[in-house]
Motif scaffolding. Structure first.
Motif, PDB file in Angstrom:
ATOM      1  N   LYS A  31       0.835  -1.199   0.000  1.00 39.76           N
ATOM      2  CA  LYS A  31       0.000   0.000   0.000  1.00 39.76           C
ATOM      3  C   LYS A  31       0.875   1.256   0.000  1.00 39.76           C
ATOM      4  O   LYS A  31       0.612   2.207  -0.737  1.00 39.76           O
ATOM      5  N   HIS A  32       1.946   1.251   0.812  1.00 39.85           N
ATOM      6  CA  HIS A  32       2.846   2.404   0.840  1.00 39.85           C
ATOM      7  C   HIS A  32       3.616   2.530  -0.479  1.00 39.85           C
ATOM      8  O   HIS A  32       3.705   3.617  -1.053  1.00 39.85           O
ATOM      9  N   ALA A  33       4.153   1.409  -0.952  1.00 36.52           N
ATOM     10  CA  ALA A  33       5.009   1.430  -2.137  1.00 36.52           C
ATOM     11  C   ALA A  33       4.227   1.619  -3.434  1.00 36.52           C
ATOM     12  O   ALA A  33       4.766   2.116  -4.419  1.00 36.52           O
ATOM     13  N   GLY A  34       2.976   1.159  -3.433  1.00 36.95           N
ATOM     14  CA  GLY A  34       2.209   1.187  -4.675  1.00 36.95           C
ATOM     15  C   GLY A  34       2.720   0.159  -5.665  1.00 36.95           C
ATOM     16  O   GLY A  34       2.525   0.295  -6.874  1.00 36.95           O
ATOM     17  N   ASN A  35       3.390  -0.858  -5.145  1.00 35.21           N
ATOM     18  CA  ASN A  35       3.972  -1.925  -5.956  1.00 35.21           C
ATOM     19  C   ASN A  35       3.925  -3.235  -5.189  1.00 35.21           C
ATOM     20  O   ASN A  35       3.727  -3.256  -3.976  1.00 35.21           O
ATOM     21  N   TYR A  36       4.177  -4.310  -5.927  1.00 31.11           N
ATOM     22  CA  TYR A  36       4.347  -5.622  -5.327  1.00 31.11           C
ATOM     23  C   TYR A  36       5.565  -5.563  -4.407  1.00 31.11           C
ATOM     24  O   TYR A  36       6.564  -4.917  -4.736  1.00 31.11           O
ATOM     25  N   CYS A  37       5.503  -6.207  -3.251  1.00 31.25           N
ATOM     26  CA  CYS A  37       6.621  -6.223  -2.312  1.00 31.25           C
ATOM     27  C   CYS A  37       6.918  -7.656  -1.883  1.00 31.25           C
ATOM     28  O   CYS A  37       6.006  -8.486  -1.811  1.00 31.25           O
ATOM     29  N   VAL A  38       8.179  -7.929  -1.604  1.00 30.42           N
ATOM     30  CA  VAL A  38       8.584  -9.255  -1.138  1.00 30.42           C
ATOM     31  C   VAL A  38       9.244  -9.128   0.233  1.00 30.42           C
ATOM     32  O   VAL A  38       9.854  -8.108   0.552  1.00 30.42           O
ATOM     33  N   THR A  39       9.124 -10.184   1.022  1.00 39.72           N
ATOM     34  CA  THR A  39       9.758 -10.234   2.335  1.00 39.72           C
ATOM     35  C   THR A  39      11.228 -10.564   2.160  1.00 39.72           C
ATOM     36  O   THR A  39      11.566 -11.538   1.499  1.00 39.72           O
ATOM     37  N   VAL A  40      12.098  -9.746   2.769  1.00 43.59           N
ATOM     38  CA  VAL A  40      13.540  -9.971   2.682  1.00 43.59           C
ATOM     39  C   VAL A  40      14.067 -10.573   3.985  1.00 43.59           C
ATOM     40  O   VAL A  40      14.894 -11.465   3.976  1.00 43.59           O
ATOM     41  N   SER A  41      13.566 -10.066   5.108  1.00 40.05           N
ATOM     42  CA  SER A  41      13.986 -10.625   6.394  1.00 40.05           C
ATOM     43  C   SER A  41      12.924 -10.345   7.449  1.00 40.05           C
ATOM     44  O   SER A  41      12.085  -9.458   7.287  1.00 40.05           O
ATOM     45  N   VAL A  42      12.990 -11.138   8.503  1.00 40.04           N
ATOM     46  CA  VAL A  42      12.075 -10.997   9.633  1.00 40.04           C
ATOM     47  C   VAL A  42      12.938 -10.926  10.885  1.00 40.04           C
ATOM     48  O   VAL A  42      13.782 -11.790  11.117  1.00 40.04           O
ATOM     49  N   ASP A  43      12.731  -9.899  11.670  1.00 40.14           N
ATOM     50  CA  ASP A  43      13.500  -9.725  12.904  1.00 40.14           C
ATOM     51  C   ASP A  43      12.568  -9.699  14.099  1.00 40.14           C
ATOM     52  O   ASP A  43      11.473  -9.155  14.029  1.00 40.14           O
ATOM     53  N   GLY A  44      13.035 -10.255  15.183  1.00 40.28           N
ATOM     54  CA  GLY A  44      12.347 -10.115  16.451  1.00 40.28           C
ATOM     55  C   GLY A  44      11.035 -10.848  16.572  1.00 40.28           C
ATOM     56  O   GLY A  44      10.076 -10.277  17.060  1.00 40.28           O
ATOM     57  N   VAL A  45      10.983 -12.106  16.136  1.00 36.52           N
ATOM     58  CA  VAL A  45       9.760 -12.884  16.333  1.00 36.52           C
ATOM     59  C   VAL A  45       9.897 -13.595  17.677  1.00 36.52           C
ATOM     60  O   VAL A  45      10.528 -14.638  17.783  1.00 36.52           O
ATOM     61  N   ASN A  46       9.338 -12.991  18.703  1.00 38.41           N
ATOM     62  CA  ASN A  46       9.330 -13.575  20.039  1.00 38.41           C
ATOM     63  C   ASN A  46       7.889 -13.760  20.456  1.00 38.41           C
ATOM     64  O   ASN A  46       7.136 -12.790  20.532  1.00 38.41           O
ATOM     65  N   PHE A  47       7.498 -15.004  20.706  1.00 37.28           N
ATOM     66  CA  PHE A  47       6.135 -15.278  21.125  1.00 37.28           C
ATOM     67  C   PHE A  47       6.071 -15.077  22.633  1.00 37.28           C
ATOM     68  O   PHE A  47       6.581 -15.873  23.401  1.00 37.28           O
ATOM     69  N   LEU A  48       5.462 -13.977  23.052  1.00 36.88           N
ATOM     70  CA  LEU A  48       5.428 -13.594  24.453  1.00 36.88           C
ATOM     71  C   LEU A  48       4.399 -14.375  25.256  1.00 36.88           C
ATOM     72  O   LEU A  48       4.618 -14.680  26.428  1.00 36.88           O
ATOM     73  N   GLN A  49       3.253 -14.658  24.626  1.00 37.62           N
ATOM     74  CA  GLN A  49       2.179 -15.394  25.279  1.00 37.62           C
ATOM     75  C   GLN A  49       1.513 -16.278  24.234  1.00 37.62           C
ATOM     76  O   GLN A  49       1.430 -15.911  23.067  1.00 37.62           O
ATOM     77  N   PRO A  50       0.999 -17.436  24.660  1.00 38.34           N
ATOM     78  CA  PRO A  50       0.325 -18.302  23.692  1.00 38.34           C
ATOM     79  C   PRO A  50      -1.015 -17.729  23.247  1.00 38.34           C
ATOM     80  O   PRO A  50      -1.650 -16.963  23.970  1.00 38.34           O
ATOM     81  N   VAL A  51      -1.406 -18.103  22.050  1.00 44.39           N
ATOM     82  CA  VAL A  51      -2.706 -17.711  21.513  1.00 44.39           C
ATOM     83  C   VAL A  51      -3.593 -18.951  21.560  1.00 44.39           C
ATOM     84  O   VAL A  51      -3.180 -20.047  21.171  1.00 44.39           O
ATOM     85  N   GLU A  52      -4.816 -18.763  22.036  1.00 40.97           N
ATOM     86  CA  GLU A  52      -5.749 -19.871  22.235  1.00 40.97           C
ATOM     87  C   GLU A  52      -6.758 -19.966  21.090  1.00 40.97           C
ATOM     88  O   GLU A  52      -7.101 -18.956  20.468  1.00 40.97           O
ATOM     89  N   VAL A  53      -7.257 -21.170  20.873  1.00 36.66           N
ATOM     90  CA  VAL A  53      -8.363 -21.370  19.939  1.00 36.66           C
ATOM     91  C   VAL A  53      -9.548 -20.545  20.436  1.00 36.66           C
ATOM     92  O   VAL A  53      -9.809 -20.493  21.633  1.00 36.66           O
ATOM     93  N   GLY A  54     -10.239 -19.873  19.539  1.00 34.49           N
ATOM     94  CA  GLY A  54     -11.394 -19.055  19.894  1.00 34.49           C
ATOM     95  C   GLY A  54     -11.062 -17.597  20.122  1.00 34.49           C
ATOM     96  O   GLY A  54     -11.962 -16.763  20.211  1.00 34.49           O
ATOM     97  N   GLU A  55      -9.768 -17.261  20.223  1.00 32.94           N
ATOM     98  CA  GLU A  55      -9.399 -15.865  20.416  1.00 32.94           C
ATOM     99  C   GLU A  55      -9.402 -15.136  19.074  1.00 32.94           C
ATOM    100  O   GLU A  55      -9.198 -15.728  18.016  1.00 32.94           O
ATOM    101  N   LEU A  56      -9.627 -13.863  19.155  1.00 32.97           N
ATOM    102  CA  LEU A  56      -9.614 -12.989  17.987  1.00 32.97           C
ATOM    103  C   LEU A  56      -8.238 -12.331  17.956  1.00 32.97           C
ATOM    104  O   LEU A  56      -7.869 -11.616  18.881  1.00 32.97           O
ATOM    105  N   VAL A  57      -7.471 -12.611  16.906  1.00 40.94           N
ATOM    106  CA  VAL A  57      -6.115 -12.067  16.795  1.00 40.94           C
ATOM    107  C   VAL A  57      -6.126 -10.881  15.841  1.00 40.94           C
ATOM    108  O   VAL A  57      -6.662 -10.970  14.738  1.00 40.94           O
ATOM    109  N   SER A  58      -5.542  -9.772  16.287  1.00 37.72           N
ATOM    110  CA  SER A  58      -5.405  -8.582  15.446  1.00 37.72           C
ATOM    111  C   SER A  58      -3.932  -8.291  15.261  1.00 37.72           C
ATOM    112  O   SER A  58      -3.168  -8.250  16.228  1.00 37.72           O
TER     113      SER A  58
END
Length: 191
Positions: A55-82
């Motif tokens: 949306k910002h670029a107005g073009n197709y974008c690809v993922t180059v890297s992902v930093d800082g994926v730390n799962f702080l708390q578990p997500v439960e079935v039935g929860e609404l994730v935003s």
């Protein structure tokens, strides 16, 4: 020699591409422990990062890297994730998208922050080559803070990669075996 008139740089505000993706966590997303599988959350983060960056670029974008994926708390079935994404930084062809993930128990209304992550995306043109992205208009002090943090993150990451590369090239197996003492590993071969 005739000068070509160049188009002035385009700038887009952070609010232009801010994106939220919300999804209900269903039983088929659960792992063997009954919690939502981390891979499901990573897939959703990649989706929202793409939507925000494109949306910002107005073009197709690809993922180059992902930093800082730390799962702080578990997500439960039935929860609404935003998943809330915003462009925190832009380079010439790259964008750093910050993503905050929250999970809400729809029965109790309890909301928890489950993780924050940073996706580096690159915009691609019609020729599939990296293409210039619009500059970023920082609208709030929070936008400025995130941009400055992204600059620091970029610098620290580059320094860390250089240091690791130097260590890796200098690593002599025989001379550094002592670093394995006290670690939870064993050699399955003779030196």
């Amino acid at each position: 020699m005739q000068k070509t008139i160049s188009e002035p740089d385009i700038y887009r505000p952070v609010s232009h591409s801010r994106t939220t993706l919300t999804e209900l966590m269903i039983p088929s997303y659960a792992n063997f422990g009954g919690k939502i599988h981390g891979g499901i959350l990573l897939s959703l983060m990649d989706k929202v990062a793409y939507a925000c960056a494109a949306k910002h670029a107005g073009n197709y974008c690809v993922t180059v890297s992902v930093d800082g994926v730390n799962f702080l708390q578990p997500v439960e079935v039935g929860e609404l994730v935003s998943l809330m994404a915003s462009v925190n930084y832009v380079g010439k062809t790259s964008l750093l998208v910050g993503i905050k993930v929250i999970a809400e128990n729809v029965k109790s209304g309890f909301v928890k922050h489950t993780n924050t992550s940073y996706f580096t995306m690159v915009a691609k043109g019609e020729d599939d080559a990296p293409t210039k992205v619009p500059g970023l208009t920082l609208e709030t002090p929070e936008d400025v803070r995130r941009f400055m943090e992204a600059l620091q993150r970029k610098e620290i990451k580059a320094r860390s990669e250089q240091e690791f590369k130097a260590v890796k090239t200098q690593l002599e197996l025989q001379q550094n075996l002592s670093t394995l003492l006290g670690q939870r590993c064993q050699l399955a071969f003779e030196l």
